[in-house]
Design a protein around this motif. Structure first.
Motif, PDB file in Angstrom:
ATOM      1  N   ASP A  60       0.833  -1.218   0.000  1.00 38.28           N
ATOM      2  CA  ASP A  60       0.000   0.000   0.000  1.00 38.28           C
ATOM      3  C   ASP A  60       0.862   1.261   0.000  1.00 38.28           C
ATOM      4  O   ASP A  60       0.594   2.226   0.724  1.00 38.28           O
ATOM      5  N   LEU A  71      -0.228  -9.655   5.576  1.00 35.38           N
ATOM      6  CA  LEU A  71      -0.987  -9.025   4.500  1.00 35.38           C
ATOM      7  C   LEU A  71      -2.480  -9.302   4.668  1.00 35.38           C
ATOM      8  O   LEU A  71      -2.868 -10.405   5.061  1.00 35.38           O
ATOM      9  N   GLN A  75      -5.099  -5.566  -0.120  1.00 35.05           N
ATOM     10  CA  GLN A  75      -3.886  -4.746  -0.090  1.00 35.05           C
ATOM     11  C   GLN A  75      -3.105  -4.931  -1.402  1.00 35.05           C
ATOM     12  O   GLN A  75      -3.187  -5.973  -2.049  1.00 35.05           O
TER      13      GLN A  75
END
Length: 306
Positions: A60, A71, A75
């Motif tokens: 990001d 994660l 994302q």
């Protein structure tokens, strides 16, 4: 007679440029290293770790260096193939993580954590203080914990008094792992063990073990033998408590002093430094709540003994 046309013929020889970045969207929760290895099957685990270390991996839009960063679905993970601009290098320390709240560094052996009466400059504290004042002269740095001068490895500093207090007051709950490497004298027969004692500091500033809980601070050290030969053993050491000189004292207690540690009984100094390295530091970020995990290379001088 017609002359040949000697003008060079145009050929379709355009090279396909490698993209500056490769993008992936996360589908399900996983760790960053696992995700990258799945997406880049042609890369080895070590190749991917180097990309992480050198800040080629962004999540990001933010560079991430922790291999176990979690994660979340949706994302965006980017691999920036071009090398990032060279960061400011400092003699004796390497900044491995920095945000607006704290800094994690790898300190070399021989560098003081903070100033003493005899030495004020070229300490980890003074170097980092100068570093953040380049960003804003009003910035300050705050000590969270220390490493002995001759111990290398990972240290953390806060960028505000508030973050310093948060870390120090919740140290045991915040720190998820503190793993050291210790090269000790001799062949350690017991492959893993836990050492418990109460540590007391004498007027001569020598720390020693004692069994009386009323006159000492409880210290608990867990160790595991990673490598050994007849002369030396490489121990993986986890601290349950963080007392002054704890590993050095407990190593002496089991009859295997840390190499180069004449203060605590060592008779050898094969690498001309203390055989102690802060290898892994994992903790929960005091502000963001993110789990951060940092691991350094095993010092080459340690491995050279085996």
């Amino acid at each position: 007679m017609k002359q040949k046309d000697r003008r060079p013929k145009q050929q379709n020889t355009q090279k396909v440029a490698k993209p500056e970045a490769t993008r992936f969207t996360v589908i399900e929760e996983t760790e960053l290293l696992v995700f990258l290895l799945a997406k880049m099957a042609q890369k080895s685990r070590n190749d991917v770790k180097i990309l992480l270390r050198d800040k080629h991996i962004f999540v990001d839009g933010k560079p991430i260096t922790q291999f176990n960063h979690v994660l979340k679905p949706e994302q965006i993970v980017e691999i920036h193939w071009k090398k990032a601009p060279e960061e400011q290098k400092y003699r004796g320390i390497n900044i491995v993580f920095e945000d607006q709240y704290l800094i994690v560094i790898e300190k070399q052996a021989g560098v003081l954590s903070i100033a003493t009466e005899k030495q004020k400059d070229n300490t980890a504290y003074s170097i980092l203080s100068g570093h953040i004042k380049k960003q804003d002269p009003r910035n300050r740095i705050f000590v969270v914990h220390r490493l002995d001068r001759e111990t290398s490895g990972l240290m953390m500093f806060a960028k505000s008094e508030k973050v310093q207090k948060l870390l120090q007051e919740s140290w045991n709950a915040t720190i998820q792992e503190r793993t050291y490497l210790a090269v000790v004298e001799g062949y350690v027969e017991k492959k893993q063990d836990t050492i418990t004692s109460y540590l007391v500091e004498s007027k001569a500033l020598i720390v020693y073990s004692n069994k009386n809980s009323e006159v000492g601070q409880k210290a608990i050290t867990h160790y595991e033998v990673l490598k050994s030969n007849k002369n030396f053993s490489l121990l993986k050491v986890n601290l349950e408590t963080g007392r002054k000189n704890q590993i050095r004292v407990h190593a002496k207690d089991i009859g295997h002093s840390v190499i180069g540690d004449n203060k605590y009984g060592a008779k050898t100094d094969p690498i001309k430094r203390l055989g102690l390295h802060a290898w892994v530091l994992a903790f929960k970020h005091p502000i963001t709540g993110e789990d951060l995990n940092f691991e350094t290379e095993i010092p080459a001088k340690f491995l050279g003994l085996f």
